[in-house]
Design a protein around this motif. Sequence first.
Motif, PDB file in Angstrom:
ATOM      1  N   LEU A   8      22.440  74.396-124.113  1.00 20.06           N
ATOM      2  CA  LEU A   8      23.577  73.532-124.418  1.00 20.06           C
ATOM      3  C   LEU A   8      24.246  73.946-125.727  1.00 20.06           C
ATOM      4  O   LEU A   8      25.477  74.005-125.802  1.00 20.06           O
ATOM      5  N   LEU A   9      23.453  74.253-126.744  1.00 18.55           N
ATOM      6  CA  LEU A   9      24.031  74.693-128.024  1.00 18.55           C
ATOM      7  C   LEU A   9      24.776  76.020-127.872  1.00 18.55           C
ATOM      8  O   LEU A   9      25.867  76.192-128.421  1.00 18.55           O
ATOM      9  N   LEU A  10      24.189  76.952-127.122  1.00 18.67           N
ATOM     10  CA  LEU A  10      24.870  78.225-126.880  1.00 18.67           C
ATOM     11  C   LEU A  10      26.172  78.005-126.114  1.00 18.67           C
ATOM     12  O   LEU A  10      27.175  78.665-126.384  1.00 18.67           O
ATOM     13  N   LEU A  14      29.124  79.229-128.265  1.00 18.10           N
ATOM     14  CA  LEU A  14      29.532  80.564-127.816  1.00 18.10           C
ATOM     15  C   LEU A  14      29.829  80.635-126.314  1.00 18.10           C
ATOM     16  O   LEU A  14      29.852  81.715-125.745  1.00 18.10           O
ATOM     17  N   GLY A  15      30.044  79.491-125.718  1.00 12.22           N
ATOM     18  CA  GLY A  15      30.266  79.442-124.276  1.00 12.22           C
ATOM     19  C   GLY A  15      31.522  80.155-123.815  1.00 12.22           C
ATOM     20  O   GLY A  15      31.581  80.657-122.698  1.00 12.22           O
ATOM     21  N   GLU A  16      32.526  80.207-124.654  1.00  9.14           N
ATOM     22  CA  GLU A  16      33.759  80.900-124.278  1.00  9.14           C
ATOM     23  C   GLU A  16      33.532  82.394-124.099  1.00  9.14           C
ATOM     24  O   GLU A  16      34.296  83.062-123.419  1.00  9.14           O
ATOM     25  N   LEU A  17      32.471  82.903-124.708  1.00  8.84           N
ATOM     26  CA  LEU A  17      32.137  84.320-124.599  1.00  8.84           C
ATOM     27  C   LEU A  17      31.078  84.592-123.534  1.00  8.84           C
ATOM     28  O   LEU A  17      30.634  85.715-123.371  1.00  8.84           O
ATOM     29  N   GLY A  18      30.634  83.551-122.845  1.00  8.04           N
ATOM     30  CA  GLY A  18      29.675  83.719-121.768  1.00  8.04           C
ATOM     31  C   GLY A  18      28.234  83.849-122.207  1.00  8.04           C
ATOM     32  O   GLY A  18      27.360  84.154-121.400  1.00  8.04           O
ATOM     33  N   ASP A  20      26.061  81.646-122.949  1.00 14.74           N
ATOM     34  CA  ASP A  20      25.182  80.717-122.246  1.00 14.74           C
ATOM     35  C   ASP A  20      24.760  81.256-120.886  1.00 14.74           C
ATOM     36  O   ASP A  20      23.601  81.130-120.480  1.00 14.74           O
ATOM     37  N   ARG A  21      25.666  81.911-120.187  1.00 17.61           N
ATOM     38  CA  ARG A  21      25.335  82.491-118.885  1.00 17.61           C
ATOM     39  C   ARG A  21      24.386  83.675-119.035  1.00 17.61           C
ATOM     40  O   ARG A  21      23.484  83.852-118.227  1.00 17.61           O
ATOM     41  N   PHE A  22      24.574  84.476-120.077  1.00 14.19           N
ATOM     42  CA  PHE A  22      23.638  85.569-120.339  1.00 14.19           C
ATOM     43  C   PHE A  22      22.248  85.005-120.622  1.00 14.19           C
ATOM     44  O   PHE A  22      21.248  85.518-120.132  1.00 14.19           O
ATOM     45  N   TYR A  23      22.168  83.943-121.409  1.00  9.92           N
ATOM     46  CA  TYR A  23      20.893  83.315-121.744  1.00  9.92           C
ATOM     47  C   TYR A  23      20.184  82.802-120.492  1.00  9.92           C
ATOM     48  O   TYR A  23      18.967  82.923-120.372  1.00  9.92           O
ATOM     49  N   LEU A  24      20.936  82.239-119.564  1.00  8.14           N
ATOM     50  CA  LEU A  24      20.343  81.680-118.353  1.00  8.14           C
ATOM     51  C   LEU A  24      20.038  82.748-117.306  1.00  8.14           C
ATOM     52  O   LEU A  24      19.436  82.445-116.283  1.00  8.14           O
ATOM     53  N   GLY A  25      20.466  83.974-117.533  1.00 10.32           N
ATOM     54  CA  GLY A  25      20.142  85.073-116.629  1.00 10.32           C
ATOM     55  C   GLY A  25      21.235  85.432-115.645  1.00 10.32           C
ATOM     56  O   GLY A  25      21.031  86.258-114.766  1.00 10.32           O
ATOM     57  N   LYS A  28      26.220  88.880-114.430  1.00 14.84           N
ATOM     58  CA  LYS A  28      27.553  89.155-113.876  1.00 14.84           C
ATOM     59  C   LYS A  28      28.524  88.021-114.187  1.00 14.84           C
ATOM     60  O   LYS A  28      29.684  88.273-114.529  1.00 14.84           O
ATOM     61  N   LEU A  29      28.066  86.785-114.079  1.00 13.17           N
ATOM     62  CA  LEU A  29      28.934  85.658-114.408  1.00 13.17           C
ATOM     63  C   LEU A  29      29.219  85.604-115.905  1.00 13.17           C
ATOM     64  O   LEU A  29      30.305  85.196-116.314  1.00 13.17           O
ATOM     65  N   GLY A  30      28.254  86.032-116.722  1.00  9.79           N
ATOM     66  CA  GLY A  30      28.474  86.098-118.162  1.00  9.79           C
ATOM     67  C   GLY A  30      29.561  87.083-118.521  1.00  9.79           C
ATOM     68  O   GLY A  30      30.414  86.813-119.369  1.00  9.79           O
ATOM     69  N   ILE A  31      29.549  88.231-117.854  1.00 10.11           N
ATOM     70  CA  ILE A  31      30.596  89.239-118.090  1.00 10.11           C
ATOM     71  C   ILE A  31      31.953  88.703-117.656  1.00 10.11           C
ATOM     72  O   ILE A  31      32.947  88.855-118.373  1.00 10.11           O
ATOM     73  N   LEU A  32      31.999  88.065-116.501  1.00 10.44           N
ATOM     74  CA  LEU A  32      33.263  87.501-116.007  1.00 10.44           C
ATOM     75  C   LEU A  32      33.775  86.408-116.940  1.00 10.44           C
ATOM     76  O   LEU A  32      34.964  86.336-117.238  1.00 10.44           O
ATOM     77  N   LYS A  33      32.872  85.593-117.414  1.00  6.57           N
ATOM     78  CA  LYS A  33      33.261  84.533-118.340  1.00  6.57           C
ATOM     79  C   LYS A  33      33.741  85.114-119.669  1.00  6.57           C
ATOM     80  O   LYS A  33      34.676  84.595-120.273  1.00  6.57           O
TER      81      LYS A  33
END
Length: 65
Positions: A8-10, A14-18, A20-25, A28-33
């Motif tokens: 949640l903090l990430l 830093l959620g606009e940079l994805g 949080d998605r990288f942290y959760l694994g 591909k969605l992290g890169i898109l985000k």
Amino acid sequence: MKTKTRALLLSIVLGELGIDRFYLGYTKLGILKLITLGGLGIWWVMDIVKIANDNLPAADGTELI
């Protein structure tokens, strides 16, 4: 184990940079985000709500603790 608090903090900071998605694994969605800057902010806010409501598990299917 991935924690809900850290995710949640990430997502908030830093959620606009994805990050949080990288942290959760979700690489591909992290890169898109990252490319879309959090889906122009909409995807970013949606992820914050999903993580806060326990609707976004880690990519391996485990719940956040």
